[in-house]
Design a protein around this motif. Sequence first.
Motif, short mmCIF file in Angstrom:
data_model
loop_
_atom_site.label_atom_id
_atom_site.label_comp_id
_atom_site.label_asym_id
_atom_site.label_seq_id
_atom_site.Cartn_x
_atom_site.Cartn_y
_atom_site.Cartn_z
N PRO A 46 23.50 87.35 109.58
CA PRO A 46 22.59 86.93 110.65
C PRO A 46 21.11 87.20 110.34
O PRO A 46 20.24 86.48 110.80
CB PRO A 46 23.06 87.76 111.84
CG PRO A 46 24.50 88.04 111.55
CD PRO A 46 24.55 88.23 110.07
N GLU A 99 28.62 83.44 117.77
CA GLU A 99 27.64 82.37 117.97
C GLU A 99 27.96 81.49 119.17
O GLU A 99 27.08 80.74 119.62
CB GLU A 99 27.59 81.51 116.70
CG GLU A 99 27.07 82.22 115.47
CD GLU A 99 25.59 82.56 115.58
OE1 GLU A 99 24.83 81.73 116.13
OE2 GLU A 99 25.20 83.65 115.14
N LYS A 136 25.60 81.69 122.21
CA LYS A 136 24.19 81.38 122.04
C LYS A 136 23.89 79.95 122.48
O LYS A 136 24.78 79.13 122.63
CB LYS A 136 23.78 81.58 120.58
CG LYS A 136 23.89 83.02 120.10
CD LYS A 136 23.39 83.15 118.67
CE LYS A 136 23.51 84.60 118.17
NZ LYS A 136 23.03 84.74 116.77
N ARG A 164 22.31 78.15 117.74
CA ARG A 164 23.64 78.49 117.25
C ARG A 164 23.77 78.15 115.76
O ARG A 164 23.32 77.12 115.31
CB ARG A 164 24.69 77.74 118.05
CG ARG A 164 26.11 78.17 117.78
CD ARG A 164 27.08 77.37 118.64
NE ARG A 164 26.77 77.51 120.05
CZ ARG A 164 27.28 76.75 121.01
NH1 ARG A 164 28.09 75.77 120.69
NH2 ARG A 164 26.95 76.95 122.28
N LYS A 165 24.42 79.05 115.04
CA LYS A 165 24.68 78.83 113.62
C LYS A 165 26.19 78.72 113.40
O LYS A 165 26.98 79.21 114.19
CB LYS A 165 24.12 79.97 112.77
CG LYS A 165 22.61 80.13 112.84
CD LYS A 165 22.15 81.25 111.93
CE LYS A 165 20.65 81.47 112.06
NZ LYS A 165 19.90 80.29 111.63
#
Length: 986
Positions: free
Chosen positions: A21, A47, A50, A55-56
């Motif tokens: 992160p 994630e 989020k 967001r990832k």
Amino acid sequence: MDASVSSSAAVSSNEVRQRLPQKPDQPQQVRSVEEARQAVVELNAAEEHKDESQRKTFGRTPNGTVFTVPTTHDMVSQLFSPTEPKNVGDIVVSVILLLHILPVFVLPTSFSIPLYAVVYLLWRAAYNGGIGFVLWHQSNYNALIEWTKRTGIFQDPAKGKNQYARWYPTIKREMETKIPKDYKFDEAPIEYNTWLLFRRVVDLILMADFISYCCFAAACGGRPDGEHAVLTTGRWVLGWALILFNLWVKLDAHRVVKDFAWYWGDFFFLIDQELTFDGVFELAPHPMYSVGYAGYYGISFLAASYKVLFISIVAHAAQFAFLLLVENPHIEKTYNPIPPRQPAREPSPPPGQSLTNSGELDPYATTANAADYEQPSHIRDMIGFENLDLHRTSDVTAILLQAYLYSMAFFTPATFFWQFFFVTNAALWRLWYSIGIGYILDRQSKRKRWTRHYLKWGETTEEAWRQWKGIYHLSMTMCYASFLAASYKMYALPPNWEYGASLLRHVLGAGLILLQLWTVISIYDSLGEFGWFFGDFFFERGPKLTYDGIYRFLNNPERVIGLAGVWGFALITWSKAIFFLAALSHGLTLCFIQFVERPHMHKRYGSHLRGASGVKKNFIRSLPPPLQKWQSNVDQTIEEAAERLDVFLEEARPRIAALIARLAQNTRNVFQRYPSRINVTRLAAPKNLASFDPKDYSLDILNRPASAALTPSAAKTSGREGLMARQPSYRGPMMLEYGEPLRVKWTAPLHHSKRDWVGLYMIADNSDKSITRVSSQGRWIATTKGNYESARADQGILVSDRQLIKWEGDTKHDRGTPLVEGEIEFSGDKYWWTTGVFELRYHHDGMHNVMARSRPFEVTIGRYDDQDVQMRLGSPGGVDSVRSAVETALLPIVRNCFDRDPEIAPHDAEEAFGGRVERDGKFANRVVFAVWQMFGIELAPAVVKADGNVRNLAWRIVNAKQVLAPYSMASNTPSTPDEENEKVLS
């Protein structure tokens, strides 16, 4: 992969979750693949909370590298959206698409139609054939990744070897331009970069495929002469409805699977996360390939052209072939892993039978709790051509009855009498299949009448189950066979295919028939043999109720699409009689579901039954709130009416039964009063071989010869020869044990070709000693790694190019010849799983010129002594003694048959076979052949899978030997005429 990544020390999953992160552009190598999977799952789960923009997504490579998967967009947005960055590749693709569109406005129709047909079929072949071929090799051999590693196409030329160094700046610029966030070309895993390069090619193929199809439809489109305005309006409304539905399917599918699955990302790396497969994924299986092609048929309606319709069908069929041959095997391998090894099972007799005190099988004894078996034993299926058995009564009966029925239909005239006969016959079989079979199942569900009948006569539940399967299978077969015969009798070829809707009727009818075939196959795949034959009516405990496969979308597929084929035949024949049969079949099936299946399912599973199917839930969600409320009220009214009807039938059943009894008695009275009866070979040029001396090449087998117990030499002596006569006077072939990995040492000159290879052949296949003229059929291994495109060529290389000196003559004056040697091992699929005499051949430079041959060797399986079996069985404790001896002889052979793989090969007689034996039939086939050669017992591969370990298999062999003992050739028949004469004289 970047050197800094690959050389970094592996870390734990906790460290990965802390590092990524903060530094998402730096992949992290984890200690194990399982730790990488767990880290990705937890990272992606974190994630989910989020915001969408922040967001990832995290993924992992097959070797355990965890990395941030940058955000990408669909091909249409990338090409045409002004908000997305553009690169040279986008311009090239756009120009190619423009060149496809221009001929529509320039060329005449007579020329543009065949032109676009050829262009589209080429792009479709590139899609389903080309992309399918590449993905299949990537899935099975990691071909694309190996190619990028071998060529170094993603390596900086200043840091490593790159065969395409001049393209490196262009590739790097193109990729980094498209993904400005969370992506660095030099630091991304090689699997991700390979996927990006692959999807650029896919963008071009998919866009060109669709554009060329639309151009072909535009060239063929037009309004038919004399078409009514109402028909034209309906055609356009239906066409655009299908196109809009297709658009929704694609968009909703992309919403769920994103670019990762859209571009087959799991062939390269994996993203472990929880996905909710709602929306279109509850509407149909594989929606992008099934209902996702509805737009093609919509365009066909708009074009009003059979050419467009037929090419759409071809495209759809090719897409399904791509799904079956490429995607489904990869999905099965990736997301349905082999289950862990099961615990060892004690040998047990077949259901309904027991062992005597001496351990022998008692064919007349039945176990006391035979009726309490949770599920029937499963070895041999009944459904499918591959399970057809001419030694099974039900199969032979079904074949003979169908042959009789089809012969009558073919050889009788199409008069009114015969048409009436076949239609009536089909109606009667349908009545029996729905009402007669339904009555049997209803009585079985409520009173176990079928099972009680067999228990009354001393049979077992297994026997009741087998007999029921035979009757149901025969009834179903004859029901549909009689319908086909009636359809044949009522069908007549149209005099003019272009008049009216004749051709359209045949196309739609064939489509409905294929839909029913697919539905039937999907139902069988979901239910299995147990569910197909209503096993939960016969056994109290069965498989757990699940909604997978086709049942994910429909609660009762038979209710709607399960009989699509009968309506297809009605359309094709365009006969009132066949329409009547189709309506009768559909109505009786609905009654069967309502009055037989539904009550039993409610009684058996209760609250575990699902209320609304996936299709119904999607339909209800799409309705406005007032309509949703109205629909709920309608469902409630229908359920209440069905319950009232059930109560009425229960109350009326005694009176109906009494009425039937009176009718039967009156019929008997009438009969009592009135008695009556009712190769291609590739060779190197001679000049290329001149510098190589064949004497410098050699092949030596390193295996130890098989023991005397395994060789057939004992069978060649009778005991009456002298000692010298019993010894072979020649150097025969080496004896090797069946399935034993073949280890070979090769020798070659120092500067031999790096593309040399060694093949394994039957010695009788090649008459020419210097040239190989038959294919090795995949049984070959390269001498040096990394010189062939296929990674399979390197499988089996143990040692490569180890230098040595060959001395000749006096070592003081001879400096020796520098040579190299290596070791390879033939095993698994590169081995000949049969007996015979074989040889190895060393070939030059990827060609078929033979430089050296090995000594011939023979693969044998020692024959077990039948006379020893007979003697042991006759002694106290003989069965246990024989079984122990069979286990001892069988265990090493089974281990060889399972490639000595610790995941599946048992270490002792009680250890269960691994899960791959259940899935891959080749292992069971090897064991079956070995058992036949050793013991003379012919088994089916399914028996090996069902037994599950060596002890159970040995138990089965011993009992088979007991049963077949009176017919044993070894114990009763002399092996030679001399022995026969000796017995007569004595």
